[in-house]
Enzyme design. Sequence first.
Site, mmCIF file in Angstrom:
data_model
loop_
_atom_site.group_PDB
_atom_site.id
_atom_site.type_symbol
_atom_site.label_atom_id
_atom_site.label_comp_id
_atom_site.label_asym_id
_atom_site.label_seq_id
_atom_site.Cartn_x
_atom_site.Cartn_y
_atom_site.Cartn_z
ATOM 1 N N GLY A 1 0.825 -1.216 0.000
ATOM 2 C CA GLY A 1 0.000 0.000 0.000
ATOM 3 C C GLY A 1 0.854 1.258 0.000
ATOM 4 O O GLY A 1 1.586 1.529 -0.948
ATOM 5 N N GLU B 1 -13.183 -8.625 2.739
ATOM 6 C CA GLU B 1 -14.263 -8.720 1.762
ATOM 7 C C GLU B 1 -15.288 -9.743 2.252
ATOM 8 O O GLU B 1 -14.974 -10.620 3.060
ATOM 9 C CB GLU B 1 -13.707 -9.222 0.424
ATOM 10 C CG GLU B 1 -12.561 -8.407 -0.132
ATOM 11 C CD GLU B 1 -13.016 -7.058 -0.662
ATOM 12 O OE1 GLU B 1 -14.188 -6.939 -1.053
ATOM 13 O OE2 GLU B 1 -12.198 -6.131 -0.638
ATOM 14 N N ASP C 1 -3.479 -13.045 -1.954
ATOM 15 C CA ASP C 1 -3.059 -11.645 -2.073
ATOM 16 C C ASP C 1 -1.571 -11.504 -1.706
ATOM 17 O O ASP C 1 -0.775 -10.920 -2.455
ATOM 18 C CB ASP C 1 -3.944 -10.790 -1.141
ATOM 19 C CG ASP C 1 -3.542 -9.338 -1.090
ATOM 20 O OD1 ASP C 1 -3.930 -8.588 -2.001
ATOM 21 O OD2 ASP C 1 -2.840 -8.947 -0.143
ATOM 22 N N LYS D 1 1.999 -10.508 -3.975
ATOM 23 C CA LYS D 1 2.920 -9.463 -3.504
ATOM 24 C C LYS D 1 4.345 -10.000 -3.331
ATOM 25 O O LYS D 1 5.314 -9.352 -3.739
ATOM 26 C CB LYS D 1 2.394 -8.855 -2.205
ATOM 27 C CG LYS D 1 1.106 -8.043 -2.423
ATOM 28 C CD LYS D 1 0.445 -7.676 -1.108
ATOM 29 C CE LYS D 1 -0.785 -6.797 -1.306
ATOM 30 N NZ LYS D 1 -1.592 -6.651 -0.073
HETATM 31 N N1 HSE Z 1 -6.846 -6.921 0.933
HETATM 32 C C1 HSE Z 1 -5.532 -6.329 0.979
HETATM 33 C C2 HSE Z 1 -5.063 -6.315 2.432
HETATM 34 C C3 HSE Z 1 -5.591 -4.940 0.415
HETATM 35 O O1 HSE Z 1 -5.847 -6.622 3.335
HETATM 36 O O2 HSE Z 1 -3.886 -6.054 2.679
HETATM 37 C C4 HSE Z 1 -4.261 -4.393 -0.010
HETATM 38 O O3 HSE Z 1 -3.670 -5.112 -1.046
#
Ligand code: HSE
Length: 405
Positions: free
Chosen positions: A129, A185, A196, A200
Amino acid sequence: MINIAVLGYGTVGSGVVEVIKTNQDIVNKKAGEDINIKYVLDLREFPGDPVMDILVHDYDVILNDPEVEIVAEVMGGVNPAYQFVKAALEKGKSVCTSNKELVAKHGPELIEIAKKNNRNFFFEASVGGGIPIIRPLIQCITADDVTHITGILNGTTNYILTKMCKEGLDFDTVLKEAQDLGYAERNPSADVDGFDACRKIAILTSLAYGKHVDFEDIYTEGITKITDTDFKYANSIGCSVKLFGEATKVDGNIYASVAPVMISGDNPLFSVNGVFNGILVNGNVLGDVMFYGSGAGKLPTASAVVSDIVDAVKNLNTNIAIEWTDEKLELADYKTSEKKFFVRVNGTVADKLSEVESAFGKVEVITLDELKDEFAFITEVMSENKYEEAAAKVDGIVTRIRMGN
Ligand code: HSE
């Protein structure tokens, strides 16, 4: 004046508009030019929002406008983001994106197209982020052989694990709370199953070693099997459990994984709690450096996108080289990677320890007063393969969690 377009007016897209509006003078000054958002692309209408004045529904309007020099892609997902980004770069526009799925899958190709067109493809917001980690990796940590990257790369899972650790709650209760707060979500699989974090760490590993890591090659385990009882054991020995995305270089072999790891208070990532992210990088001459901050959320992520836009303005006709070729990086077999394991087993120490030690060798036993019919142990360092061989010889193993440093 430099005209830009923002693709997507969701959480991050509206954040980009807000950051530019809030910090317009600062951003202009740092860029050395006035930055003007000429278009925002979205299929939806936003009645009453000033964005309506610049909202378009047809991407060709942006693509065919030679005045648009930079495109911020913040839609997420691979399609149509990939087609949009590729077309923009081929038209000679620079692109800044927060889209980790797109970067993990098509990074090398888009970097190459940007290079051919003497433009830039920037993606600082795709990992961590608002935390600067991409630029440090490609522009600062360039004197080192990167030996280790360990990241808490997902805010949602870190929030859940932190709550479980500190409040003794079970996974389902905290997940529901995270959903109610809007962190997780409704379909939380991408976060809790580790997908996720996998995208990364694939991006970071590719950048650290200059070749393409296929995220599908990365061993990925989420946090859905971590229980409140695991945390009772962890707390009793001053440890916590974190979801780590890791890349490690051992004797020239590169391992990459996403998995829950039990770590002690000595680990610099131990105190990275709640929705925060932390990334620890070790270089062979640098030693450790750590990056910490807001790994998700509207404004932190938008801040990273806008900093990319500033960089793109400053380097409008200069390609900033990013070493990430499409040559595949062959990862070492995860099952040969070595670590200690925390293991829970049904039975009493008196009845079971000799069976455990004849399979695993010497172990460190952990007991909890409130649990009379199970105990836990920590193995010596062993490979994943050897762990599986040993575990198959012991009846009643409840769970195992890898131990970190
Ligand atoms: N869903 C991701 C998180 C958002 O919780 O880190 C950022 O990539």
